[in-house]
Write an enzyme that holds these catalytic residues in place. Structure first.
Site, mmCIF file in Angstrom:
data_model
loop_
_atom_site.group_PDB
_atom_site.id
_atom_site.type_symbol
_atom_site.label_atom_id
_atom_site.label_comp_id
_atom_site.label_asym_id
_atom_site.label_seq_id
_atom_site.Cartn_x
_atom_site.Cartn_y
_atom_site.Cartn_z
ATOM 1 N N GLY A 10 23.653 22.678 2.981
ATOM 2 C CA GLY A 10 23.686 22.306 4.393
ATOM 3 C C GLY A 10 24.337 20.944 4.550
ATOM 4 N N SER A 11 25.023 20.736 5.670
ATOM 5 C CA SER A 11 25.803 19.503 5.823
ATOM 6 C C SER A 11 25.883 19.068 7.277
ATOM 7 C CB SER A 11 27.207 19.731 5.273
ATOM 8 O OG SER A 11 27.771 20.851 5.942
ATOM 9 N N GLY A 12 24.766 19.242 8.008
ATOM 10 C CA GLY A 12 24.718 18.763 9.395
ATOM 11 C C GLY A 12 24.376 17.282 9.409
ATOM 12 N N ASN A 13 23.797 16.855 10.516
ATOM 13 C CA ASN A 13 23.448 15.453 10.714
ATOM 14 C C ASN A 13 22.480 14.958 9.642
ATOM 15 O OD1 ASN A 13 21.646 13.566 13.102
ATOM 16 N ND2 ASN A 13 23.831 13.311 12.766
ATOM 17 N N PHE A 42 29.174 24.739 5.851
ATOM 18 C CA PHE A 42 29.558 25.914 6.650
ATOM 19 C C PHE A 42 30.941 25.572 7.222
ATOM 20 C CE2 PHE A 42 29.583 28.068 10.829
ATOM 21 C CZ PHE A 42 29.446 29.371 10.398
ATOM 22 N N LYS A 133 12.919 21.629 9.199
ATOM 23 C CA LYS A 133 11.746 21.498 10.076
ATOM 24 C C LYS A 133 11.615 22.749 10.932
ATOM 25 C CE LYS A 133 11.454 16.525 9.812
ATOM 26 N NZ LYS A 133 11.516 15.206 10.453
ATOM 27 N N ALA A 166 18.163 10.976 11.643
ATOM 28 C CA ALA A 166 19.206 10.915 10.616
ATOM 29 C C ALA A 166 20.171 9.751 10.808
ATOM 30 C CB ALA A 166 19.977 12.237 10.605
ATOM 31 N N LYS A 276 5.734 19.169 15.314
ATOM 32 C CA LYS A 276 6.029 17.979 16.139
ATOM 33 C C LYS A 276 7.236 18.212 17.038
ATOM 34 C CE LYS A 276 9.828 16.650 13.947
ATOM 35 N NZ LYS A 276 11.143 16.323 14.513
HETATM 36 P P1 NAD Z 1 22.617 19.867 12.661
HETATM 37 O O1 NAD Z 1 21.874 20.353 13.841
HETATM 38 O O2 NAD Z 1 23.194 18.507 12.701
HETATM 39 O O3 NAD Z 1 23.879 20.753 12.326
HETATM 40 C C1 NAD Z 1 24.023 22.077 12.454
HETATM 41 C C2 NAD Z 1 24.481 22.594 11.100
HETATM 42 O O4 NAD Z 1 24.466 24.007 11.158
HETATM 43 C C3 NAD Z 1 25.913 22.189 10.710
HETATM 44 O O5 NAD Z 1 25.952 21.781 9.370
HETATM 45 C C4 NAD Z 1 26.700 23.474 10.889
HETATM 46 O O6 NAD Z 1 27.772 23.559 9.989
HETATM 47 C C5 NAD Z 1 25.651 24.493 10.541
HETATM 48 N N1 NAD Z 1 25.939 25.823 11.049
HETATM 49 C C6 NAD Z 1 26.427 26.182 12.248
HETATM 50 N N2 NAD Z 1 26.550 27.524 12.315
HETATM 51 C C7 NAD Z 1 26.116 28.010 11.121
HETATM 52 C C8 NAD Z 1 25.971 29.307 10.572
HETATM 53 N N3 NAD Z 1 26.301 30.395 11.285
HETATM 54 N N4 NAD Z 1 25.471 29.429 9.321
HETATM 55 C C9 NAD Z 1 25.110 28.339 8.622
HETATM 56 N N5 NAD Z 1 25.225 27.088 9.077
HETATM 57 C C10 NAD Z 1 25.718 26.930 10.325
HETATM 58 O O7 NAD Z 1 21.674 20.038 11.364
HETATM 59 P P2 NAD Z 1 20.686 18.967 10.716
HETATM 60 O O8 NAD Z 1 20.376 17.853 11.671
HETATM 61 O O9 NAD Z 1 21.245 18.599 9.402
HETATM 62 O O10 NAD Z 1 19.348 19.799 10.585
HETATM 63 C C11 NAD Z 1 18.905 20.422 9.416
HETATM 64 C C12 NAD Z 1 17.401 20.396 9.367
HETATM 65 O O11 NAD Z 1 16.984 19.033 9.242
HETATM 66 C C13 NAD Z 1 16.701 20.919 10.619
HETATM 67 O O12 NAD Z 1 15.587 21.708 10.247
HETATM 68 C C14 NAD Z 1 16.224 19.662 11.329
HETATM 69 O O13 NAD Z 1 15.027 19.861 12.073
HETATM 70 C C15 NAD Z 1 15.953 18.753 10.165
HETATM 71 N N6 NAD Z 1 16.003 17.314 10.453
HETATM 72 C C16 NAD Z 1 16.972 16.785 11.230
HETATM 73 C C17 NAD Z 1 16.993 15.413 11.447
HETATM 74 C C18 NAD Z 1 18.046 14.754 12.290
HETATM 75 O O14 NAD Z 1 17.847 13.597 12.728
HETATM 76 N N7 NAD Z 1 19.191 15.384 12.505
HETATM 77 C C19 NAD Z 1 16.049 14.599 10.848
HETATM 78 C C20 NAD Z 1 15.073 15.173 10.049
HETATM 79 C C21 NAD Z 1 15.064 16.546 9.857
HETATM 80 P P1 13P Z 2 15.276 16.142 16.244
HETATM 81 O O1 13P Z 2 15.744 17.393 15.567
HETATM 82 O O2 13P Z 2 14.509 16.376 17.518
HETATM 83 O O3 13P Z 2 16.399 15.144 16.449
HETATM 84 O O4 13P Z 2 14.233 15.443 15.274
HETATM 85 C C1 13P Z 2 14.695 14.693 14.232
HETATM 86 C C2 13P Z 2 13.585 14.446 13.297
HETATM 87 O O5 13P Z 2 13.042 15.377 12.736
HETATM 88 C C3 13P Z 2 13.165 13.042 13.120
HETATM 89 O O6 13P Z 2 12.236 12.910 12.079
#
Ligand code: NAD
Ligand code: 13P
Length: 422
Positions: A10-13, A42, A133, A166, A276
């Site tokens: 995975g490579s989102g935020n 992705f 999460k 993040a 949460k």
């Molecule tokens: P994100 O919401 O930033 O990004 C979406 C991701 O989904 C991208 O990497 C995208 O390439 C991918 N994507 C889109 N379509 C797809 C598909 N069809 N198949 C597979 N991947 C696809 O993601 P994130 O913030 O990295 O979140 C990942 C987990 O981390 C979540 O469970 C989130 O709750 C948790 N989290 C997020 C944060 C935060 O601040 N962003 C902090 C703590 C935990």
């Molecule tokens: P959000 O996905 O609502 O931005 O939450 C980020 C998070 O899990 C902070 O710990």
């Protein structure tokens, strides 16, 4: 001795932020880890901004190419330099094939498809950490993503969760996190993991994985978060690898700006991170209504009570109340998410604009995904099937507001009951 190979799935935020952290640490601990970290991306087409290359055109480029060339994920974590030893890979199978530690970090709606591709294509003795999460709700009931991943891939999977917005961490602003990891002992000479908290700073991790003399599949089944025998048959880690224990995990995740606490309560850590997000939507609703900090604090108070109650009611065999009340994964994540998380921000905007939260997600998040809306619906269907909706009035109110069955103005009356019921 062999070294652990790490892959981030995975490579989102958050995925890129965690990948940055572990890639910094693999370089600093060459005795434990292969410095190269693979990150599954992705694949998407993106347009390179001129700030990265004055000669950039409007032509589409592959996101993996951009990450590997400019060391930045311009779509999901813009303006943050990623380590050069972090390699973006569009093939999840290739990224994961030789990893001993798989870090799952993607929106929970995509995990099923990813596990299908990985099944049978990873090292049998790999281990996982889920940073996801959310909870997995099916006809059979509710399970943690760490368990679901573990069962789908035949590996043990722990969980990382905390007050971790993040972008702040990517900017190396100080925060804390909680890692829950308690694999069953694979050698009978080892004591089973303790139920107690085991802060890593004491250096006395109680949940260590013993390296056996050989690496044949052992029929070692552990109790899952509900106290039932896990379906997973664990293959022990070969003896020539450093043990994958709390100390090794701390070496991989702890940074001067990212402080790790290690515990054994995987259910408490996973549930906190999932539930949460429902509360953060409620906080956004009352903020969007213009009610201010007192209302938000009331929502957090009731939300925390419902989180604890949910853990005790449905995961009583393993969950510790202190994980919710004392760990970063619990109360601290609840607070930060209700102050500045995406679920909070989108829910606030939805009320201010009079549009559905999903629409704000689509128009404002540039492809990032909310977890709270799906979790609110999934948790509601689980509670409804058990006739338990009325005992979770805030969770139920959020679900009903998302569906347009209730208004934000109904929240005070709906949750007033919870003060007596919980
Ligand atoms: P994100 O919401 O930033 O990004 C979406 C991701 O989904 C991208 O990497 C995208 O390439 C991918 N994507 C889109 N379509 C797809 C598909 N069809 N198949 C597979 N991947 C696809 O993601 P994130 O913030 O990295 O979140 C990942 C987990 O981390 C979540 O469970 C989130 O709750 C948790 N989290 C997020 C944060 C935060 O601040 N962003 C902090 C703590 C935990
Ligand atoms: P959000 O996905 O609502 O931005 O939450 C980020 C998070 O899990 C902070 O710990």
């Amino acid at each position: 001795p062999k070294k652990h190979k790490v892959a981030v799935i995975g490579s989102g935020n958050w995925g890129c932020t965690i990948a940055k952290i572990v890639a910094e640490n693999t370089v600093e601990h060459p005795e434990l880890f292969d410095p190269e970290v693979q990150m599954w991306v992705f694949e998407e087409d993106v347009v390179l901004p001129k700030r990265l290359d004055a000669a950039a055109t409007d032509d589409k480029l592959k996101l993996t190419h951009v990450i590997n060339t400019y060391h930045e994920n311009i779509k999901y974590l813009p303006n943050i330099r990623l380590p050069v030893n972090l390699v973006a890979n569009p093939s999840v199978v290739d990224a994961a094939h030789d990893a001993t530690l798989l870090i799952f970090n993607l929106p929970h709606q995509f995990i099923g498809n990813v596990c299908k591709q990985l099944n049978g294509n990873i090292l049998p003795y790999a281990r996982g950490i889920s940073c996801i999460k959310g909870v997995n709700v099916s006809d059979d009931g509710i399970s943690l993503f760490s368990e679901w991943i573990g069962d789908a891939l035949g590996i043990y999977c722990g969980s990382l969760s905390g007050a971790n917005l993040a972008t702040e961490i990517a900017l190396e602003k100080w925060s804390e996190t909680t890692i829950a990891y308690a694999p069953p002992p694979v050698d009978h000479s080892e004591n089973p993991p303790s139920r107690d908290r085991t802060p890593n700073r004491s250096g006395t991790a109680t949940s260590s994985e013993v390296t056996p003399r050989d690496a044949h599949t052992h029929d070692i089944r552990h109790l899952d978060a509900k106290g039932q025998a896990s379906k997973t048959k664990l293959t022990p880690l070969p003896a020539d690898y450093p043990p994958l224990d709390h100390n090794t995990l701390s070496a991989l995740f702890h940074r001067p700006y990212f402080h790790v606490s290690t515990v054994t309560d995987v259910a408490g850590v996973s549930l906190s991170g999932a539930l949460k997000n429902i509360v953060a939507l409620a906080a956004g609703f009352v903020e969007g209504r213009g009610w201010g900090d007192n209302a938000k604090a009331a929502v957090m108070r009731v939300g925390l009570m419902e989180m604890v109650q949910f853990g005790k009611e449905f995961f009583s065999e393993t969950v510790h109340t202190t994980t919710f009340t004392e760990e970063s994964a619990g109360v601290a994540d609840l607070i930060t998410s209700c102050m500045g998380g995406r679920n909070f921000r989108c829910a606030k905007l939805a009320i201010e604009r009079g549009v559905p939260v999903d629409e704000v997600e689509r128009t404002e998040l540039n492809g990032q995904k909310l977890q709270g809306t799906t979790t609110a619906h999934e948790v509601n269907s689980f509670l409804k099937a058990r006739g338990a909706e009325s005992r979770y009035p805030l969770f139920t109110a959020v679900h009903d507001i998302l569906l347009g069955r209730h208004k934000v103005d109904d929240i005070p009356q709906l949750v007033a009951r919870s003060a007596h019921n919980i």
